[in-house]
Motif scaffolding. Structure first.
Motif, PDB file in Angstrom:
ATOM      1  N   LYS A  92     -56.922   2.626 -29.198  1.00  0.00           N
ATOM      2  CA  LYS A  92     -58.380   3.029 -28.640  1.00  0.00           C
ATOM      3  C   LYS A  92     -58.995   2.308 -27.526  1.00  0.00           C
ATOM      4  N   LYS A 105     -57.324   9.499 -35.770  1.00  0.00           N
ATOM      5  CA  LYS A 105     -58.951   9.123 -35.868  1.00  0.00           C
ATOM      6  C   LYS A 105     -59.098   8.362 -34.698  1.00  0.00           C
ATOM      7  N   GLU A 110     -62.396   9.643 -32.481  1.00  0.00           N
ATOM      8  CA  GLU A 110     -63.919   8.674 -32.556  1.00  0.00           C
ATOM      9  C   GLU A 110     -64.220   9.011 -30.748  1.00  0.00           C
ATOM     10  N   TYR A 167     -61.230  12.784 -40.376  1.00  0.00           N
ATOM     11  CA  TYR A 167     -62.547  13.284 -39.909  1.00  0.00           C
ATOM     12  C   TYR A 167     -63.140  13.190 -41.697  1.00  0.00           C
ATOM     13  N   ASP A 171     -68.925  13.010 -40.676  1.00  0.00           N
ATOM     14  CA  ASP A 171     -68.870  13.322 -39.428  1.00  0.00           C
ATOM     15  C   ASP A 171     -69.438  14.605 -39.526  1.00  0.00           C
TER      16      ASP A 171
END
Length: 669
Positions: free
Chosen positions: A270, A303, A307, A328, A332
Motif C-alpha cells: 500500500k 483493494k 483505495e 469494492y 464505495d
C-alpha cells in the motif's frame, strides 16, 4: 541552435535516433510485433518533419545501408505494412551520434527560472525517465532553451507511457454509444475514480473499454493488464512496476526487488502504491478480475489499488469482470467513489448494423436477432456463406458447433484445439509447432472471429467458442496440446515462460517433469521475482500422488523457498528431514549447505555458518559448480565482515565479484 548542433540533428540523423530509441522491441521481442512508431508516418511524427521529407530520407538511408525495410504487422495494426529497422551499420552510427550529442552544451532553464549551460549527458543523470533525443531537439528548436520543469511535466503527464500488452485490437464497435460516452466523460471529469465494467462472457466489456481508452493515448499514461486462470498478485504487480518505472516512479519496483529476498507485506505494498500512484496522471485497466476467485492476497491487492485510486489526484482505474468480486463495496458506490457499468445484450438497431457490416441480407436480420439475441461475440461468428439463416440453431452451444466448428478445415480445428488449452494469449510460433500448421491458418481463424489478436500481436480463442469446445471434447483430446504448450514455454527458457510451462505440466499431471523443471530453474524463477509462484507449485507437488516430497532434492528446494519467506523454523525442520546418506546423492548438495549457512547466519551462529559455507565451497570446487562456488564465496565474505574480520571478508567478496563477472548467469546479478 549552433550550426554544429544542427548538423548532429539533421533529418537523417533524427530518423536514425528515432528508430534506435525503439530497438528494444526488435532486439528482445520477435520481429513480427514491432511498435507502430517504426512505421513511416509515425517516424515523421517522432522526428517533427513532413511525410514526404521523411520518405526521401528513408530511401537514402536504405540505399546507404543504415536501415532495412521489412513487411510485418506492427502492434495495433490489423495488416502488414512496411517497418524500418537499423542495420548493424545503423546501430553503430546511432551509438556515435548519441556519444557526440551527450557532449553537446545546451541552454537549460531550471525550476527557479535560472538559465545556464549544461551538457546533455549531465542533464540525463538528473532526469528520469530521460526524454528521447528528438524531443530535446524539438524543444531547443522551438524555444532555444530546455525547460527542466516543463520537461519533467511533459514526461510525467504527456504522451507518454502506453502499456497495452494483451488488450484486444478493436477493429469495430457496435452500439454501446451511451456507455461509451458515459465512460469517456467519466474519465475526463473529477467524478468517480473507479469504474467496474461488468457483464457475461463475450458481451463486449474489453472491446468497449479499449475503444474508450484509445482516445486518451495522446493525453495520459495508460496501463492494461489482463488476468488469467491461476494468476498471482505478483504477475500484475511486476507489469505495473515496469509501467510505473517508465513513468518515473520506482517505489513498487524497489519493493518487488526486495521481495526476491523476502515476501513483502500488504502495508508495504500500500505504501509503495501510494508513493507511485497518488500524483500520477494515468488510466489503469485490469481486465478479467473474476479470475481472482477466492484468492484473498489478490483481492487485497486490487483493494489497495482501488483505495490509492480514490485518494489520488489524477488516477482513474477500470476493473472489468463477469461478476461481483469483493475488492469494492456497496459503500464505495454510495459515496460516489465507484461506479458500476453493467453491459447487457445489444439492441436490434446495433445488431442490424453489425449484420450489415458482415454482408448478411436484411431479410434475415429479425430471424437472427430472434434466435441469437444481441450477444456481439456470437453474432461476430456468423458467416455470410451460411446457406439458410432460418435454420440456424437458437441455442448458442449448438450454433457454435454447427456454424463454426463443423465448418472449419481439419488444420483449423487443430489450431482451435491448441488455442483452447491456453490460459493466456500466445505467440503464433506456439501454433506452428503442430505439423502442417502455418501462420495463415492462425490468421484465418482471427478473420473468422474465432481468435482475437492482442495489441502486442498474440492470439487467443474467444470465450464463447473456448467454453463450447472445452465442454464438448473429452479431457484426453487436449493432452497433446497441453504437452505442446509446456514444451514450447520450457524452450523459451526465461522465468515467466518456465512458470507458464509449470502450469501446463501440472494440468497434465506430469509431476516428475514439473519437478525437473523446478530443479533446473528454481534460481532463475526466484531471481525473476516468481517466489510466490514457486512456493505454490512446490505445495501442489507435495500434495500430488507422486512421492516427490520424500526426495532430498525436493526438500532442499522447499527449504530454500521457506527460507526466502523467512519461515526459518519450517526451513530448519525440512532440512533436518534429509538424512546424511541421501544428501551425498542429490544434485543440490552444495545448495543444502548454503541454506544451512544462511540459517546459522541469521541466528548469529557465525562459526557454524562459516563451516557450512566452507563445505559448500569445497563441494562446488570438487564438482565444478561455478555458480554455487561464487555464492558460497560471497556469503563467506559476508560472515567475515560481520564478525569483524573486515580485510579477509573484503578479499573473499572481491574474489566472488571477480569470478561472477566472468560467467554469464542472470541469477547472479
Amino acid at each position: 541552435m549552433a550550426k554544429g548542433q544542427q548538423n548532429l540533428f539533421s533529418l537523417s540523423n533524427r530518423i536514425i535516433l528515432h528508430i534506435d530509441s525503439f530497438k528494444i522491441y526488435y532486439e528482445e521481442i520477435d520481429i513480427v510485433t514491432p511498435p507502430k512508431d517504426l512505421v513511416q508516418r509515425y517516424i515523421a511524427l517522432g522526428v517533427g518533419a513532413k511525410f514526404n521529407q521523411v520518405r526521401a530520407r528513408l530511401n537514402e538511408l536504405l540505399r546507404d545501408g543504415y536501415i532495412l525495410k521489412v513487411q510485418t504487422r506492427p502492434l495495433g495494426f490489423s495488416r502488414a505494412v512496411s517497418v524500418y529497422l537499423l542495420t548493424e551499420k545503423g546501430r553503430k552510427k546511432a551509438k556515435r551520434l548519441k556519444e557526440e550529442i551527450d557532449r553537446l552544451k545546451i541552454r537549460v532553464r531550471d525550476e527557479h527560472g535560472r538559465i545556464y549551460e549544461e551538457s546533455i549527458g549531465e542533464l540525463k543523470k538528473r532526469i528520469f525517465p530521460f526524454p528521447k533525443y528528438n524531443e530535446i531537439y524539438l524543444m531547443l528548436k522551438r524555444e532555444g532553451v530546455v525547460d527542466i520543469a516543463r520537461l519533467k511535466d511533459y514526461r510525467r503527464h504527456g504522451v507518454k507511457v502506453a502499456h497495452l500488452g494483451d488488450s484486444p485490437v478493436v477493429t469495430r464497435l457496435y452500439g454501446r454509444d451511451m456507455e461509451r460516452i458515459h465512460l469517456m466523460d467519466g474519465l475526463k471529469s473529477p467524478g468517480p475514480s473507479v469504474y467496474v465494467v461488468k457483464g457475461i462472457a463475450g458481451i463486449g466489456k474489453s472491446t468497449l473499454v479499449k475503444s474508450v481508452v484509445e482516445f486518451f493515448l495522446n493525453e495520459t499514461n495508460i496501463f492494461w493488464y489482463t488476468m488469467k486462470e491461476g494468476d498471482t498478485p505478483g504477475s500484475l504487480l511486476r507489469e505495473l512496476a515496469s509501467f510505473l518505472k517508465k513513468c518515473g516512479a520506482t517505489s513498487l519496483e524497489n519493493l518487488l526487488k526486495a521481495g526476491r529476498e523476502r515476501p513483502w507485506t500488504l502495508d508495504e505494498l500500500k505504501d509503495a502504491l501510494k508513493r507511485d500512484l497518488t500524483e500520477l496522471f494515468a488510466i489503469l485497466v485490469i481486465d478479467d478480475t473474476h479470475h481472482v476467485r477466492r484468492d484473498m492476497n489478490f483481492i487485497y491487492t486490487l483493494k489497495a489499488i482501488k483505495e490509492v485510486t480514490i485518494n489520488s489526484r489524477g488516477l482513474k482505474t477500470i476493473f472489468i469482470t463477469r461478476h461481483d468480486v469483493p475488492y469494492y463495496s456497496r459503500r464505495d458506490e454510495v459515496e460516489g467513489h465507484v461506479e458500476i457499468i453493467h453491459l447487457k445484450e445489444l439492441d436490434f438497431e446495433a445488431v442490424q448494423k453489425l449484420l450489415r457490416e458482415k454482408g448478411i441480407p436484411e431479410e434475415y436480420h429479425e430471424t437472427i436477432f430472434r434466435k441469437l439475441g444481441g450477444h456481439p461475440q456470437v453474432l461476430e461468428l456468423l458467416r455470410r456463406d451460411t446457406t439458410d439463416f432460418e435454420k440456424i440453431p437458437d441455442n448458442v452451444t449448438e450454433f457454435v458447433v454447427r456454424e463454426v466448428i463443423e465448418k472449419l478445415s481439419p488444420l483449423e480445428k487443430t489450431v482451435l484445439l491448441q488455442g483452447c488449452v491456453l490460459r493466456a494469449p500466445a505467440s503464433y510460433k506456439l501454433f506452428l509447432r503442430e505439423e502442417h500448421v502455418f501462420l495463415a491458418h492462425v490468421d484465418l481463424l482471427a478473420d473468422k472471429s474465432v481468435f482475437l489478436r492482442t495489441y502486442d500481436g498474440l492470439y487467443y480463442v474467444v470465450d464463447v467458442v473456448k467454453e463450447t469446445v472445452k465442454s464438448l471434447y473429452p479431457k484426453a483430446t487436449f493432452n497433446h496440446y497441453y504437452d505442446m504448450a509446456a514444451e514450447y514455454y520450457l524452450e523459451e527458457g526465461d522465468a515467466p515462460s518456465i512458470i507458464e510451462a509449470l502450469y501446463y505440466l501440472m494440468h497434465r499431471e506430469r509431476y516428475d517433469d514439473a519437478f525437473k523443471a523446478i530443479l533446473e530453474n528454481y534460481e532463475l524463477i526466484i531471481s525473476g521475482g516468481y517466489l510466490q509462484e514457486l512456493k505454490d507449485y512446490i505445495e501442489q507437488l507435495e500434495s500430488s500422488p507422486r512421492e516427490l516430497k520424500d526426495s532430498a532434492d525436493f526438500k532442499v528446494i522447499k527449504a530454500y523457498t521457506l527460507f526466502k519467506f523467512n519461515m526459518i523454523k519450517e526451513c530448519l525442520g525440512t532440512l533436518q528431514e534429509v538424512d546424511e546418506e541421501a544428501i551425498e546423492k542429490v544434485h543440490l548438495k552444495a545448495d543444502y549447505h548454503i541454506i544451512y549457512g544462511y540459517v546459522y547466519f541469521l541466528q548469529a551462529q557465525w562459526h557454524k555458518s562459516i563451516e557450512e559455507f566452507q563445505t559448500a565451497l569445497e563441494i562446488a570446487e570438487h564438482e565444478k559448480l561455478e555458480k554455487s562456488r561464487i555464492i558460497a564465496l560471497e556469503n563467506l565474505g559476508m560472515v567475515y565482515w560481520k564478525t569483524g574480520e573486515i580485510q579477509k571478508g573484503k578479499e573473499i567478496s572481491a574474489k566472488a565479484l571477480q569470478e561472477a563477472e566472468h560467467i554469464n548467469d542472470k541469477t547472479l546479478k
